[in-house]
Scaffold this motif. Structure first.
Motif, mmCIF file in Angstrom:
data_model
loop_
_atom_site.group_PDB
_atom_site.id
_atom_site.type_symbol
_atom_site.label_atom_id
_atom_site.label_comp_id
_atom_site.label_asym_id
_atom_site.label_seq_id
_atom_site.Cartn_x
_atom_site.Cartn_y
_atom_site.Cartn_z
ATOM 1 N N ASN A 236 0.805 -1.237 0.000
ATOM 2 C CA ASN A 236 0.000 0.000 0.000
ATOM 3 C C ASN A 236 0.828 1.274 0.000
ATOM 4 N N GLU A 237 2.060 1.135 -0.479
ATOM 5 C CA GLU A 237 2.993 2.259 -0.436
ATOM 6 C C GLU A 237 2.394 3.552 -0.996
ATOM 7 N N ILE A 339 -10.195 -2.562 14.250
ATOM 8 C CA ILE A 339 -10.605 -2.424 12.849
ATOM 9 C C ILE A 339 -9.347 -2.278 12.002
ATOM 10 N N THR A 340 -9.234 -3.100 10.944
ATOM 11 C CA THR A 340 -8.138 -2.906 9.992
ATOM 12 C C THR A 340 -8.718 -2.795 8.588
ATOM 13 N N CYS A 341 -7.986 -2.094 7.706
ATOM 14 C CA CYS A 341 -8.419 -1.929 6.317
ATOM 15 C C CYS A 341 -7.399 -2.587 5.398
ATOM 16 N N GLN A 342 -7.894 -3.224 4.370
ATOM 17 C CA GLN A 342 -7.024 -3.942 3.442
ATOM 18 C C GLN A 342 -6.001 -3.022 2.773
ATOM 19 N N HIS A 343 -6.451 -1.850 2.332
ATOM 20 C CA HIS A 343 -5.577 -0.975 1.535
ATOM 21 C C HIS A 343 -4.940 0.096 2.413
ATOM 22 N N ASP A 344 -4.188 -0.330 3.406
ATOM 23 C CA ASP A 344 -3.683 0.588 4.431
ATOM 24 C C ASP A 344 -2.287 0.139 4.842
ATOM 25 N N VAL A 345 -1.335 1.059 4.852
ATOM 26 C CA VAL A 345 0.019 0.694 5.301
ATOM 27 C C VAL A 345 0.005 0.166 6.736
ATOM 28 N N LEU A 346 -0.962 0.606 7.538
ATOM 29 C CA LEU A 346 -1.010 0.202 8.948
ATOM 30 C C LEU A 346 -1.758 -1.114 9.186
ATOM 31 N N ASP A 371 -12.602 -3.644 1.505
ATOM 32 C CA ASP A 371 -12.681 -2.621 0.456
ATOM 33 C C ASP A 371 -12.481 -1.212 1.011
ATOM 34 N N ALA A 372 -11.650 -1.090 2.051
ATOM 35 C CA ALA A 372 -11.457 0.242 2.643
ATOM 36 C C ALA A 372 -9.997 0.677 2.607
ATOM 37 N N VAL A 373 -9.818 1.990 2.539
ATOM 38 C CA VAL A 373 -8.486 2.595 2.652
ATOM 39 C C VAL A 373 -8.356 3.181 4.056
ATOM 40 N N HIS A 374 -7.138 3.572 4.406
ATOM 41 C CA HIS A 374 -6.908 4.178 5.707
ATOM 42 C C HIS A 374 -7.805 5.411 5.882
#
Ligand SMILES: *[C@@H]1O[C@H](CO)[C@@H](O)[C@H](O)[C@H]1NC(C)=O
Ligand SMILES: *[C@@H]1O[C@H](CO)[C@@H](O)[C@H](O)[C@H]1NC(C)=O
Ligand SMILES: *[C@@H]1O[C@H](CO)[C@@H](O)[C@H](O)[C@H]1NC(C)=O
Length: 404
Positions: A236-237, A339-346, A371-374
């Motif tokens: 997710n850089e 809660i974590t998001c797939q498209h997230d560096v964290l 299907d979520a971003v940070h």
């Protein structure tokens, strides 16, 4: 076509190319809105970079415009009384529900995100989230305005938040607000999730605090400083809202104004060989479930030739990096919602903490959103609302309603 029109067209294409970020394929809803939000954040980021290069302003002072423009004063309404005050000298915004004044209420200490550098209790989106929480849960919400970098560095942010928690968790104070002392939680997103995890760990071993938290909620939290090359950082850089370069900058600003820390972190060369023992806490080969390792091969982390990391022992302080706490510090933590998001560096910070907490016997509910971003949960106010954010917010409130 006139020459002016062609020039304009070319300029628009260049601008569009400059600010364009690809939207992940599995994000099906609100693609245009997300693209717009991403372009907006990236443009402010570029403006900040230029202003800093020219010597006009600190990068974060320009980024802070997003927080300032979004400010709203405390405004009460028929369901919730909203006021600004101070707890232990730290500014907080208090939300007190008006319904059933005599019944005992639940309570939440809320910690906003923004990379320890940005954000505030008065941001419309955080104000909205807090009043909504207060209204839906019939809960007192304390939203904390801790001091920010680059003016203040670790541990100031943590200490401000901790001072508020200690003040609020006194029985006399809880009585004053008619709060049931067995139904208090801490919650935070991103850097606020980091602070929430750190506060929960510290409270557990603080003999001066008698009231225990019932729940901690960590919304896409940042939890570790050692490995900036986790699969989630690689995958997710350059994803929308929080690219790796910005997250690394947030981390380094949390500790210092010295930009050589950021440079070392960016190439993962900031950890001196003396700290090797701590890598076991962030070893993604052990702590990530198979589905999140896909396509990545674990190699033991390299050590920095750079000596910069050693100057900042805060990097390995669990109050800054809660994932670096050993097992005994995790045992006994309250029920946890992550809660974590797939498209997230964290993403992997959160997932590894879930694994570590479970191993320590802490009950954890993990909500992973494919299907979520940070930052998705803060986009719940029209016109910048995303349906995925609304879904996450609804789940979060429903879960709290059942468990707090
Ligand atoms: C870091 O930079 C900020 C903003 O320029 C400044 O306010 C602060 O005093 C600096 N801190 C240190 C320790 O130099
Ligand atoms: C990480 O875990 C793997 C698999 O268990 C192991 O082979 C490796 O030595 C570990 N590395 C570190 C630095 O802990
Ligand atoms: C955003 O909010 C508006 C107004 O509440 C609503 O009509 C719209 O459906 C929402 N959009 C999304 C994508 O959730």
């Amino acid at each position: 076509m006139g020459i002016k029109f062609r020039a304009l067209l070319l300029a628009s294409v260049l601008v569009a190319y400059y600010i364009y970020t690809p939207i992940p394929e599995n994000v099906k809803e609100d693609r245009w809105k997300l693209m717009f939000l991403s372009a907006l954040f990236r443009s402010v980021g570029h403006l900040a970079t230029v202003a800093e290069k020219l010597g006009f302003a600190h990068y974060m002072d320009v980024m802070m415009l997003i927080t300032r423009i979004d400010y709203t004063p405390p405004v009460s309404y028929e369901k919730v009384i909203v006021t600004d005050t101070k707890f232990n000298d730290v500014p907080v915004r208090l939300y007190i529900p008006k319904g059933q004044p005599d019944s005992l209420k639940r309570a939440m200490i809320y910690l906003h995100g923004g990379g320890w550098c940005l954000g505030g209790k008065g941001m419309k989106t955080y104000d909205f989230l807090s009043r909504w929480t207060s209204e839906k849960l019939n809960a007192v919400v304390v939203s904390v305005d801790y001091r920010l970098a680059p003016k203040y560095h670790f541990p100031v942010q943590f200490e401000d938040v901790y001072a508020v928690a200690k003040y609020f968790l006194q029985n006399s104070v809880l009585d004053q607000y008619n709060v049931d002392s067995s139904r208090v939680c801490v919650s935070g997103d991103s850097a606020g999730g980091n602070l929430a995890a750190a506060v929960a760990q510290q409270l557990l071993h603080d003999p001066e605090v008698k009231v225990k938290l019932k729940i901690q909620v960590l919304i896409y939290p940042a939890l570790q400083t050692l490995d900036m090359d986790l699969p989630s950082y690689r995958d997710n850089e350059n994803k929308p809202i929080l690219p790796k370069s910005l997250m690394v900058r947030f981390w380094s600003e949390y500790f210092t104004n010295d930009t050589s820390l950021k440079a070392a972190m960016e190439t993962n060369q900031h950890v001196p060989v003396e700290w090797s023992g701590l890598f076991k806490f962030v070893n993604w080969s052990n702590w990530l479930p198979e589905e999140f390792k896909k396509g990545h091969i674990y190699t033991s982390p390299s050590h920095g030739s750079s000596k910069v990391g050693k100057k900042y022992p805060g990097l390995l302080d669990p109050r800054a990096a809660p994932l670096l706490a050993d097992n005994t510090k995790l045992q006994g933590l309250p029920l946890t919602y992550v809660i974590t998001c797939q498209h997230d560096v964290l993403r992997d910070d959160g997932i590894m903490y879930v694994s570590r907490l479970r191993e320590a016997g802490v009950p954890v509910v993990h909500k992973h959103v494919e299907d979520a971003v940070h930052g998705a949960l803060t986009f719940i106010m029209s016109p910048f609302n995303l349906s995925v954010g609304q879904r996450m917010a609804n789940n979060y409130i429903e879960w709290l309603n059942e468990n707090l």
